[in-house]
Write an enzyme that holds these catalytic residues in place. Structure first.
Site, PDB file in Angstrom:
ATOM      1  N   ASN A   1       0.641  -0.975  -0.163  1.00  0.00           N
ATOM      2  CA  ASN A   1      -0.280   0.099  -0.290  1.00  0.00           C
ATOM      3  C   ASN A   1       0.642   1.121  -0.090  1.00  0.00           C
ATOM      4  O   ASN A   1       2.098   1.238  -0.056  1.00  0.00           O
ATOM      5  CB  ASN A   1      -1.146   0.386   1.315  1.00  0.00           C
ATOM      6  CG  ASN A   1      -0.227  -0.303   2.904  1.00  0.00           C
ATOM      7  OD1 ASN A   1       0.152   0.805   3.169  1.00  0.00           O
ATOM      8  ND2 ASN A   1      -0.184  -1.293   3.089  1.00  0.00           N
ATOM      9  N   HIS A   2       0.083   2.256  -0.413  1.00  0.00           N
ATOM     10  CA  HIS A   2       0.500   3.783  -0.218  1.00  0.00           C
ATOM     11  C   HIS A   2       1.922   4.416   1.120  1.00  0.00           C
ATOM     12  O   HIS A   2       2.407   5.679   0.706  1.00  0.00           O
ATOM     13  CB  HIS A   2       0.103   5.108  -1.069  1.00  0.00           C
ATOM     14  CG  HIS A   2      -0.142   4.709  -2.311  1.00  0.00           C
ATOM     15  ND1 HIS A   2       0.853   4.079  -2.747  1.00  0.00           N
ATOM     16  CD2 HIS A   2      -1.409   4.298  -2.990  1.00  0.00           C
ATOM     17  CE1 HIS A   2       0.321   4.026  -3.758  1.00  0.00           C
ATOM     18  NE2 HIS A   2      -1.139   3.974  -4.297  1.00  0.00           N
TER      19      HIS A   2
END
Ligand code: CTP
Ligand code: CA
Length: 225
Positions: free
Chosen positions: A34-35
């Site tokens: 994920n970011h």
């Protein structure tokens, strides 16, 4: 004067902080991620240590340096983070869960690199444990702080998590704003407790960390009264 009173008010507090985004392997070369950059969690760890706390950081992979005076434990997956946090939780006074934990992981990790063919690839995912919910279930005196990154219904979703996971505070961010959330140096959102809400304007993550720790200190003081 303000500087002097804002000194070592977290001395003797043991704080566990999780940071970064977990990585869930698919095969030897790929993962689901994920970011999360880890900046928010690392910044809270740095500021908590500066205020005198004994800080342990359980961190998924990031590009960041461990803050001075902080003990860092590296993990990759949500399951590993769960195990380390559970080992360490009993001795903590405060747990702050800034990590972006994958809700799902591939059910099987391929032993060899997956080769492409002409058909679509389906990867079956299974649930990871919810670390914060598990901590909420067994919490006694401990102070529990969560984060919520939301793309809609910010306050309602965050309050539902505060309640469901038995938290003392939650910091909610609107990730659709371009000055908040993943990879930015600033954050904007709202800190929600059982009794009130503090709206945060767009601020550097250092200042957000500082305000969060101020709120934690307030809760500790109120408990001590
Ligand atoms: N969290 C956790 N373990 C998980 C998932 C989330 O400890 N397996 C923690 C996060 O670190 C964060 C908080 O729970 O502090 C909220 O995470 P979030 O993803 O917003 O909530 P979820 O309960 O996973 O709900 P959903 O993703 O469906 O919105
Ligand atoms: Ca989630």
């Amino acid at each position: 004067i303000k500087r002097l009173t804002k000194g070592l008010e977290l001395t003797d507090q043991r704080i566990l902080i999780t940071a970064g985004g977990t990585q869930e392997p698919i095969d030897p070369v790929r993962f689901i991620g994920n970011h999360s950059s880890g900046k928010m969690g690392y910044t809270v760890a740095k500021e908590a240590a500066r205020r005198g706390a004994e800080v342990t950081l359980v961190t998924a992979p990031t590009a960041l340096q461990t803050p001075v005076g902080v003990e860092s434990i590296q993990v990759q997956t949500a399951q590993q983070m769960y195990e380390r946090v559970m080992e360490l939780q009993a001795e903590q006074d405060i747990i702050i869960k800034a990590a972006a934990v994958a809700d799902y992981r591939p059910q099987k990790i391929a032993e060899n690199k997956i080769k492409k063919d002409d058909s679509d690839l389906v990867i079956k995912l299974e649930r990871n444990p919810d670390i914060l919910a598990e901590l909420g279930n067994r919490k006694e005196e401990k102070l529990l702080v969560g984060f919520a990154a939301e793309s809609e219904d910010l306050i309602a979703n965050a309050e539902e998590k505060l309640e469901r996971k038995n938290l003392d505070l939650i910091l909610a961010n609107d990730i659709t704003a371009d000055d908040a959330g993943f990879g930015t140096d600033t954050n904007r959102g709202i800190i929600i407790s059982r009794t009130d809400r503090e709206e945060l304007p767009t601020l550097p993550k250092e200042e957000v960390a500082s305000r969060l720790l101020d709120r934690i200190t307030n809760l500790l003081e109120r408990r001590g009264e």
